[in-house]
Design a protein around this motif. Structure first.
Motif, PDB file in Angstrom:
ATOM      1  N   SER A  45       0.846  -1.196   0.000  1.00  0.00           N
ATOM      2  CA  SER A  45       0.000   0.000   0.000  1.00  0.00           C
ATOM      3  C   SER A  45       0.881   1.245   0.000  1.00  0.00           C
ATOM      4  O   SER A  45       2.103   1.149   0.160  1.00  0.00           O
ATOM      5  N   PRO A  46       0.282   2.446  -0.117  1.00  0.00           N
ATOM      6  CA  PRO A  46       1.073   3.690  -0.064  1.00  0.00           C
ATOM      7  C   PRO A  46       1.508   4.067   1.349  1.00  0.00           C
ATOM      8  O   PRO A  46       2.098   5.136   1.527  1.00  0.00           O
ATOM      9  N   ASN A  47       1.238   3.249   2.331  1.00  0.00           N
ATOM     10  CA  ASN A  47       1.564   3.546   3.726  1.00  0.00           C
ATOM     11  C   ASN A  47       3.032   3.952   3.874  1.00  0.00           C
ATOM     12  O   ASN A  47       3.936   3.153   3.649  1.00  0.00           O
ATOM     13  N   LYS A  48       3.265   5.188   4.271  1.00  0.00           N
ATOM     14  CA  LYS A  48       4.634   5.714   4.343  1.00  0.00           C
ATOM     15  C   LYS A  48       5.452   5.100   5.472  1.00  0.00           C
ATOM     16  O   LYS A  48       6.669   5.294   5.533  1.00  0.00           O
ATOM     17  N   SER A  49       4.814   4.364   6.364  1.00  0.00           N
ATOM     18  CA  SER A  49       5.575   3.709   7.431  1.00  0.00           C
ATOM     19  C   SER A  49       6.249   2.434   6.939  1.00  0.00           C
ATOM     20  O   SER A  49       7.122   1.892   7.627  1.00  0.00           O
ATOM     21  N   LEU A  50       5.864   1.967   5.777  1.00  0.00           N
ATOM     22  CA  LEU A  50       6.489   0.768   5.219  1.00  0.00           C
ATOM     23  C   LEU A  50       7.898   1.121   4.746  1.00  0.00           C
ATOM     24  O   LEU A  50       8.082   2.064   3.983  1.00  0.00           O
ATOM     25  N   PRO A  51       8.916   0.396   5.185  1.00  0.00           N
ATOM     26  CA  PRO A  51      10.306   0.765   4.861  1.00  0.00           C
ATOM     27  C   PRO A  51      10.666   0.496   3.408  1.00  0.00           C
ATOM     28  O   PRO A  51      10.013  -0.303   2.719  1.00  0.00           O
ATOM     29  N   ILE A  52      11.717   1.149   2.956  1.00  0.00           N
ATOM     30  CA  ILE A  52      12.261   0.995   1.606  1.00  0.00           C
ATOM     31  C   ILE A  52      13.754   0.690   1.732  1.00  0.00           C
ATOM     32  O   ILE A  52      14.446   1.274   2.557  1.00  0.00           O
ATOM     33  N   LEU A  53      14.248  -0.230   0.921  1.00  0.00           N
ATOM     34  CA  LEU A  53      15.673  -0.554   0.935  1.00  0.00           C
ATOM     35  C   LEU A  53      16.498   0.691   0.610  1.00  0.00           C
ATOM     36  O   LEU A  53      16.261   1.350  -0.398  1.00  0.00           O
ATOM     37  N   LYS A  54      17.446   1.003   1.457  1.00  0.00           N
ATOM     38  CA  LYS A  54      18.278   2.195   1.275  1.00  0.00           C
ATOM     39  C   LYS A  54      19.510   1.859   0.428  1.00  0.00           C
ATOM     40  O   LYS A  54      19.924   0.710   0.330  1.00  0.00           O
ATOM     41  N   SER A  55      20.101   2.905  -0.156  1.00  0.00           N
ATOM     42  CA  SER A  55      21.263   2.698  -1.018  1.00  0.00           C
ATOM     43  C   SER A  55      22.431   2.101  -0.242  1.00  0.00           C
ATOM     44  O   SER A  55      23.164   1.252  -0.768  1.00  0.00           O
ATOM     45  N   GLN A  56      22.610   2.526   1.029  1.00  0.00           N
ATOM     46  CA  GLN A  56      23.708   1.977   1.833  1.00  0.00           C
ATOM     47  C   GLN A  56      23.530   0.473   2.049  1.00  0.00           C
ATOM     48  O   GLN A  56      24.503  -0.291   2.035  1.00  0.00           O
ATOM     49  N   GLU A  57      22.285   0.059   2.261  1.00  0.00           N
ATOM     50  CA  GLU A  57      22.000  -1.364   2.462  1.00  0.00           C
ATOM     51  C   GLU A  57      22.179  -2.138   1.159  1.00  0.00           C
ATOM     52  O   GLU A  57      22.670  -3.274   1.164  1.00  0.00           O
ATOM     53  N   ALA A  58      21.806  -1.515   0.046  1.00  0.00           N
ATOM     54  CA  ALA A  58      22.001  -2.158  -1.253  1.00  0.00           C
ATOM     55  C   ALA A  58      23.486  -2.386  -1.527  1.00  0.00           C
ATOM     56  O   ALA A  58      23.880  -3.421  -2.088  1.00  0.00           O
ATOM     57  N   GLN A  59      24.315  -1.444  -1.127  1.00  0.00           N
ATOM     58  CA  GLN A  59      25.754  -1.595  -1.325  1.00  0.00           C
ATOM     59  C   GLN A  59      26.311  -2.759  -0.503  1.00  0.00           C
ATOM     60  O   GLN A  59      27.199  -3.494  -0.958  1.00  0.00           O
ATOM     61  N   ILE A  60      25.764  -2.952   0.700  1.00  0.00           N
ATOM     62  CA  ILE A  60      26.181  -4.091   1.524  1.00  0.00           C
ATOM     63  C   ILE A  60      25.827  -5.402   0.826  1.00  0.00           C
ATOM     64  O   ILE A  60      26.642  -6.327   0.742  1.00  0.00           O
ATOM     65  N   LEU A  61      24.609  -5.485   0.297  1.00  0.00           N
ATOM     66  CA  LEU A  61      24.158  -6.698  -0.379  1.00  0.00           C
ATOM     67  C   LEU A  61      24.958  -6.946  -1.657  1.00  0.00           C
ATOM     68  O   LEU A  61      25.335  -8.084  -1.959  1.00  0.00           O
ATOM     69  N   ALA A  62      25.219  -5.875  -2.397  1.00  0.00           N
ATOM     70  CA  ALA A  62      25.894  -6.014  -3.695  1.00  0.00           C
ATOM     71  C   ALA A  62      27.324  -6.525  -3.562  1.00  0.00           C
ATOM     72  O   ALA A  62      27.865  -7.119  -4.504  1.00  0.00           O
ATOM     73  N   LYS A  63      27.939  -6.335  -2.395  1.00  0.00           N
ATOM     74  CA  LYS A  63      29.315  -6.791  -2.200  1.00  0.00           C
ATOM     75  C   LYS A  63      29.452  -8.306  -2.316  1.00  0.00           C
ATOM     76  O   LYS A  63      30.544  -8.816  -2.587  1.00  0.00           O
ATOM     77  N   ASP A  64      28.346  -9.020  -2.133  1.00  0.00           N
ATOM     78  CA  ASP A  64      28.392 -10.482  -2.190  1.00  0.00           C
ATOM     79  C   ASP A  64      28.152 -11.038  -3.590  1.00  0.00           C
ATOM     80  O   ASP A  64      28.219 -12.252  -3.796  1.00  0.00           O
ATOM     81  N   PHE A  65      27.846 -10.184  -4.563  1.00  0.00           N
ATOM     82  CA  PHE A  65      27.457 -10.672  -5.885  1.00  0.00           C
ATOM     83  C   PHE A  65      28.584 -11.417  -6.593  1.00  0.00           C
ATOM     84  O   PHE A  65      28.335 -12.381  -7.319  1.00  0.00           O
ATOM     85  N   LEU A  66      29.820 -10.977  -6.415  1.00  0.00           N
ATOM     86  CA  LEU A  66      30.930 -11.666  -7.060  1.00  0.00           C
ATOM     87  C   LEU A  66      31.002 -13.111  -6.579  1.00  0.00           C
ATOM     88  O   LEU A  66      31.051 -14.043  -7.396  1.00  0.00           O
ATOM     89  N   GLN A  67      31.001 -13.317  -5.263  1.00  0.00           N
ATOM     90  CA  GLN A  67      31.080 -14.679  -4.733  1.00  0.00           C
ATOM     91  C   GLN A  67      29.841 -15.484  -5.107  1.00  0.00           C
ATOM     92  O   GLN A  67      29.936 -16.668  -5.451  1.00  0.00           O
ATOM     93  N   LEU A  68      28.679 -14.843  -5.066  1.00  0.00           N
ATOM     94  CA  LEU A  68      27.449 -15.546  -5.429  1.00  0.00           C
ATOM     95  C   LEU A  68      27.477 -16.005  -6.884  1.00  0.00           C
ATOM     96  O   LEU A  68      27.034 -17.108  -7.200  1.00  0.00           O
ATOM     97  N   SER A  69      27.990 -15.162  -7.763  1.00  0.00           N
ATOM     98  CA  SER A  69      28.072 -15.550  -9.175  1.00  0.00           C
ATOM     99  C   SER A  69      29.005 -16.742  -9.341  1.00  0.00           C
ATOM    100  O   SER A  69      28.766 -17.636 -10.163  1.00  0.00           O
ATOM    101  N   GLN A  70      30.072 -16.774  -8.556  1.00  0.00           N
ATOM    102  CA  GLN A  70      31.009 -17.897  -8.602  1.00  0.00           C
ATOM    103  C   GLN A  70      30.377 -19.180  -8.063  1.00  0.00           C
ATOM    104  O   GLN A  70      30.781 -20.284  -8.439  1.00  0.00           O
ATOM    105  N   LEU A  71      29.372 -19.020  -7.181  1.00  0.00           N
ATOM    106  CA  LEU A  71      28.680 -20.175  -6.602  1.00  0.00           C
ATOM    107  C   LEU A  71      27.426 -20.559  -7.382  1.00  0.00           C
ATOM    108  O   LEU A  71      26.693 -21.447  -6.958  1.00  0.00           O
ATOM    109  N   GLY A  72      27.169 -19.854  -8.492  1.00  0.00           N
ATOM    110  CA  GLY A  72      26.066 -20.271  -9.356  1.00  0.00           C
ATOM    111  C   GLY A  72      24.878 -19.352  -9.441  1.00  0.00           C
ATOM    112  O   GLY A  72      23.887 -19.681 -10.108  1.00  0.00           O
TER     113      GLY A  72
END
Length: 352
Positions: A45-72
């Motif tokens: 819904s448009p409820n503004k209390s619902l959180p959104i993934l932040k860019s800083q958090e996305a950068q944390i997640l993206a750091k694992d993509f190299l190893q994940l790609s190597q694992l399939g």
């Protein structure tokens, strides 16, 4: 190509999809959405209390993509809610995925196409997205007029974007046919249009009648991979248990604190989920009955996702009896036999 996608797959399609999940992760970057559709299983819904993934958090997640790609890891899907609302975070993840040869899909309502200039910028920002999955039907139409949605379709065609359109079937077949025809008139004959039924889940429990109680479902679980939420928590699928708060028996850790590699491995190694993906809910239901944990409120339907939510929400102690059985060596050996029969081999993690 118009396709009905209500589980009417042949064996080859189903087996391919089951193995597809071993190489995929779904990111639900927010439950916030400008629409409040009556059939939404995530109750976005448009409820503004619902959180959104932040860019800083996305950068944390993206750091694992190299190893994940190597694992399939080969595929990532962005969903919600409306993932365009987390545009900056999605751009970070999509760009990093492309760097490592991981394809991406974005699921959206297409609401953002109403302003031509802004929509063009959105498509440019998200140029790393491999494929777009656009949803529209009579429930979207209450919040997004057809004329506005048609602008989004025209833009996708103009930018030569790879996309498909998903339509949830109306209770009135002629209404569904009318919607499909309007979409086809804009996108031409080559763009896939997929129709599917509305599940009795989320807000749709108020829209769709409670399904009649059926014999034990024979469908296997059709999870397309683990679902990583905007807070880093992880669900087993992007369907019935995506945001279930009722006795969800699956816990894989938190991607932001434990790392994506860790939660992905836990998803792959979960014995109960493995059983459900190979053989469906037959044995969990059977074992729950034998253990006396199956309550009278449990109902099965023809849809495995509906049955799954019903089992764990009405009979929460049933997971323990299933996990006890799965500790038995003979049960594990039988599952290995089933997996070899279906796929030729037992899946093992292998670095490339």
């Amino acid at each position: 190509m118009d396709t009905n996608w209500d589980g009417h797959w042949n064996t080859d399609h189903l087996l391919a999809f089951q193995r597809f999940a071993w190489t995929s992760i779904v990111f639900s970057v927010t439950r916030r959405c400008p629409l409040t559709c009556a059939h939404c299983i995530t109750q976005s819904s448009p409820n503004k209390s619902l959180p959104i993934l932040k860019s800083q958090e996305a950068q944390i997640l993206a750091k694992d993509f190299l190893q994940l790609s190597q694992l399939g890891l080969r595929r990532i899907c962005f969903t919600g809610g409306e993932p365009i609302l987390a545009l900056e975070a999605v751009c970070i993840l999509a760009n990093e995925a492309k760097t490592h040869g991981i394809s991406t899909c974005l699921v959206t309502s297409g609401y953002w196409g109403q302003n031509y200039q802004n929509a063009c910028q959105t498509l440019k920002d998200l140029k790393s997205i491999s494929r777009w999955d656009i949803g529209y039907d009579e429930h979207h139409e209450q919040f997004l007029p057809w004329e506005a949605f048609a602008c989004t379709l025209e833009l996708l065609v103009e930018y030569n974007v790879d996309f498909s359109v998903r339509v949830c079937a109306s209770s009135n077949p002629s209404k569904t046919a009318e919607t499909v025809a309007k979409i086809r008139s804009v996108v031409g004959s080559e763009i896939p249009i997929i129709t599917q039924s509305v599940r009795h889940l989320g807000r749709a429990t108020n829209l769709v009648p409670t399904p009649p109680c059926m014999p034990r479902p024979i469908q296997p679980c059709i999870s397309s991979g683990p679902l990583v939420r905007e807070d880093g928590s992880v669900g087993p699928c992007c369907s019935g248990l995506a945001y279930s708060q009722s006795h969800n028996p699956f816990y894989f850790g938190n991607a932001l604190t434990d790392g994506l590699v860790s939660v992905w491995r836990h998803w792959r190694e979960d014995k109960l989920l493995r059983l459900m993906r190979l053989l469906g809910l037959h044995y969990p239901i059977k074992w729950a009955g034998e253990a006396g944990t199956l309550t009278s409120n449990f109902r099965t339907s023809e849809d495995v996702c509906e049955s799954c939510v019903s089992l764990w929400s009405t009979s929460p102690n049933s997971a323990a009896s299933a996990r006890d059985k799965l500790k038995m060596l003979e049960v594990q050996e039988k599952l290995d036999e089933v997996e070899k029969y279906l796929f030729g081999t037992v899946w093992e993690e292998k670095a490339t």
